[in-house]
Every structure is written in C-alpha cells, then in structure tokens.
Write an enzyme that holds these catalytic residues in place. Structure first.
Site, short mmCIF file in Angstrom:
data_model
loop_
_atom_site.label_atom_id
_atom_site.label_comp_id
_atom_site.label_asym_id
_atom_site.label_seq_id
_atom_site.Cartn_x
_atom_site.Cartn_y
_atom_site.Cartn_z
N SER A 151 0.86 -1.19 0.00
CA SER A 151 0.00 0.00 0.00
C SER A 151 0.88 1.23 0.00
O SER A 151 2.02 1.20 0.51
CB SER A 151 -0.88 0.02 1.25
OG SER A 151 -1.54 1.26 1.36
N TYR A 164 -1.10 -0.54 10.28
CA TYR A 164 -1.26 -0.90 8.86
C TYR A 164 -0.01 -0.49 8.06
O TYR A 164 0.53 -1.27 7.28
CB TYR A 164 -2.50 -0.20 8.31
CG TYR A 164 -2.83 -0.49 6.86
CD1 TYR A 164 -3.13 -1.78 6.44
CD2 TYR A 164 -2.89 0.54 5.93
CE1 TYR A 164 -3.47 -2.04 5.11
CE2 TYR A 164 -3.24 0.29 4.61
CZ TYR A 164 -3.52 -1.00 4.20
OH TYR A 164 -3.85 -1.25 2.89
#
Ligand SMILES: NC(=O)c1ccc[n+]([C@@H]2O[C@H](COP(=O)([O-])OP(=O)(O)OC[C@H]3O[C@@H](n4cnc5c(N)ncnc54)[C@H](O)[C@@H]3O)[C@@H](O)[C@H]2O)c1
Length: 269
Positions: A151, A164
């Site tokens: 990501s 995350y």
C-alpha cells in the site's frame, strides 16, 4: 489491453482472490491471460463465485476455502493447488487491509490484539504462504513469480496508520529480501502498492474522501481494481522476466508530488 495467452500453461495462487475487490479482479485477469487459478478466500462463497465467473469465461479455477492467518493453511493450499493443477508458477498475496479488522486511531490507543490482527492479515500470512510455496517452486526448477500487494501507506507515514503502515512497509522489505534469497532459483519477487482504490469494501469511507483523493491525484481519480490487477499481471508474466525486488506504486501519480508546496514563478506568470 488484451493479455490473452500471456500466462498460458501457468498456474497461480491468489491468496485473498475472492470477493468483489482487488483480489477478485486479479484472479479473473490472470485467468483471462491463460493461468489456472487457485482462488483462496476465507469466505467459501466468495471463492466459488469468482471461480464460477472464471469458468464461465472459459478459464480454469479452483476455489480453496482457508483462513490465511492459520499456520496450517498454507501447506494445505499448496497441496490443493498441486493436486488440481500439478504446479505453481505465481503466488499473489492480496488479502489484507484495515477497515475490516480494526479502527484507525493513534498509536497510544491501539490494543495489542488489534495490532496483532493487522500484522497477521497484512504481513504474517505472507511469510506463511511464501514459506510453503517457494520450496515447491525451487523443487520444480521452473522459476516463479511472487507478487505482494502492499500500500502507499507502507511508503508514507500518516496519523492513525501506524499498524497498517508498519505491516505494509514490512511487506515491502520482505519482498526485497525474498528477491535476494530466491533470485538464484529464477524466482522473482515484487510488490504492488496501490494508492486509493475504489472498491465496495471501502466505498463508504471513500465516498467522503473521494473529492480529496481526486484533488491529490495528478490523474484526477481514485484507482480501480483493474488498475492494480494490470500491474500484478505484468509482474506475474514474462513481460517482467528481468524485474525483481521492485515496489511499484500504482497511485495515479500521488507520490510524485513535492510535499513542501509549490513556489510561485519568479515572474508571476
Ligand atoms: N482498497 C484500497 O483502497 C487499497 C489501497 C491500498 C492497498 N490495498 C490493499 O489491497 C489489498 C486488497 O484490498 P481489497 O480491499 O480490494 O480487498 P479484497 O476485496 O480484494 O479482499 C480480498 C479477499 O480476502 C479475503 N480475506 C480476508 N481475510 C482473509 C483470511 N484471513 N483468509 C483468507 N481470505 C481472507 C476476503 O474475504 C476478500 O474476499 C489489501 O492487501 C489492501 O491492503 C487496498
């Protein structure tokens, strides 16, 4: 773009390949390129639905129901894939995310269990899948391609993103280490880092942010699952035969922006 035949005779495992988001699009695109695809999902219906779509389009697919967080799942997924198709040429690790697993919040308010859950579904299972699949690729001696979906959050820091972001950054590092460990066996390892992608899973959260995403993105729109799948196809196919250890941001140009503002032209033009 037609990818027909690019992966003819190949087999891919897509870990998190069911549903209606990026994973499903990757499964269908790899199958459309000629690969037999093992579609792994924790939700049986999600895997079987995507496999039915692949078969309806003339492709070959195997639904595999498994919880990727379970350490015994990876060897079972490999066995099922080898049993159905006899080989594994590509492994795509796409399961992951944030919204479904824990709320965004500052680090000091993270509970240990929530932190572990985010790391488990974004980083730890990739270790488990790679540990199971790489020996089979080495034993067969035909090389292979591993593609990890990371990501833009693994590249840039952001408030509330610590778990995350750290997990996705770890996945980028794992990708580079595997490139070095596996290169001598002809196995390539690359990462695809999406920016904001409009999927059903994030549509509620993203609707509010969509205008901000458009403004921040040079290409003026959020990404689509197809944008990410096309990058995965590149890394999974011989088109990238000499590419390994790379992290490709598929973000519409977001990361190209100088973050400290744009100076006015000296002549006022
Ligand atoms: N959507 C975005 O904006 C965005 C942005 C950057 C990165 N990403 C990354 O892209 C990837 C895909 O995101 P998505 O939102 O499109 O997901 P997706 O809809 O493709 O979901 C993947 C599938 O994984 C399955 N899954 C979840 N947990 C599992 C488990 N424990 N075992 C087996 N299967 C499991 C889900 O059931 C789902 O069908 C993630 O790694 C995410 O972090 C997404």
């Amino acid at each position: 773009m037609s990818a027909q035949g690019l992966l003819a005779g190949k087999t891919a495992i897509v870990a998190g390949g069911g549903g209606a988001g990026i994973g499903a699009r990757i499964s269908r695109l790899l199958a459309g390129a000629g690969a037999s695809v093992a579609v792994v999902d924790i939700e049986p219906d999600r895997a079987t639905d995507v496999c039915a779509q692949i078969e309806a389009a003339g492709g070959a697919a195997l639904p595999v129901t498994a919880d990727l967080r379970d350490a015994s799942a990876a060897p079972a997924i490999l066995d099922a894939t080898l049993g159905a198709f006899g080989q594994v040429d590509a492994l795509v690790n796409v399961a992951g995310g944030m919204h479904a697993h824990a709320p965004w919040r500052p680090l000091v308010r993270w509970q240990v269990d929530d932190w572990d859950r985010i790391v488990e579904i974004n980083l730890r299972y990739v270790f488990l899948m790679c540990r199971a699949v790489i020996p089979a690729m080495i034993e067969r001696g035909a090389g292979g391609s591993i593609v990890n979906i990371t990501s833009i959050s693994g590249v840039f820091g952001a408030p509330n993103h610590s778990a995350y972001g750290a997990a996705k950054a770890g996945l980028i590092h794992l990708t580079k280490s595997l490139c070095l460990e596996c290169g001598p066996h002809g196995i390539r390892c690359n990462a695809v880092s999406p920016g904001a992608v409009q999927t059903a899973a994030v549509s509620g959260a993203m609707d509010e942010q969509l205008e901000a995403v458009r403004r921040a993105t040079p290409l003026g729109r959020a990404g689509s699952p197809d944008d990410i799948a096309q990058a995965v196809l590149f890394f999974a196919s011989p088109m990238s035969a000499y590419v390994s250890g790379q992290m490709l941001l598929v973000d519409g140009g977001v990361a190209a922006r100088f973050p400290l503002g744009t100076p006015e032209p000296a002549d006022g033009q």
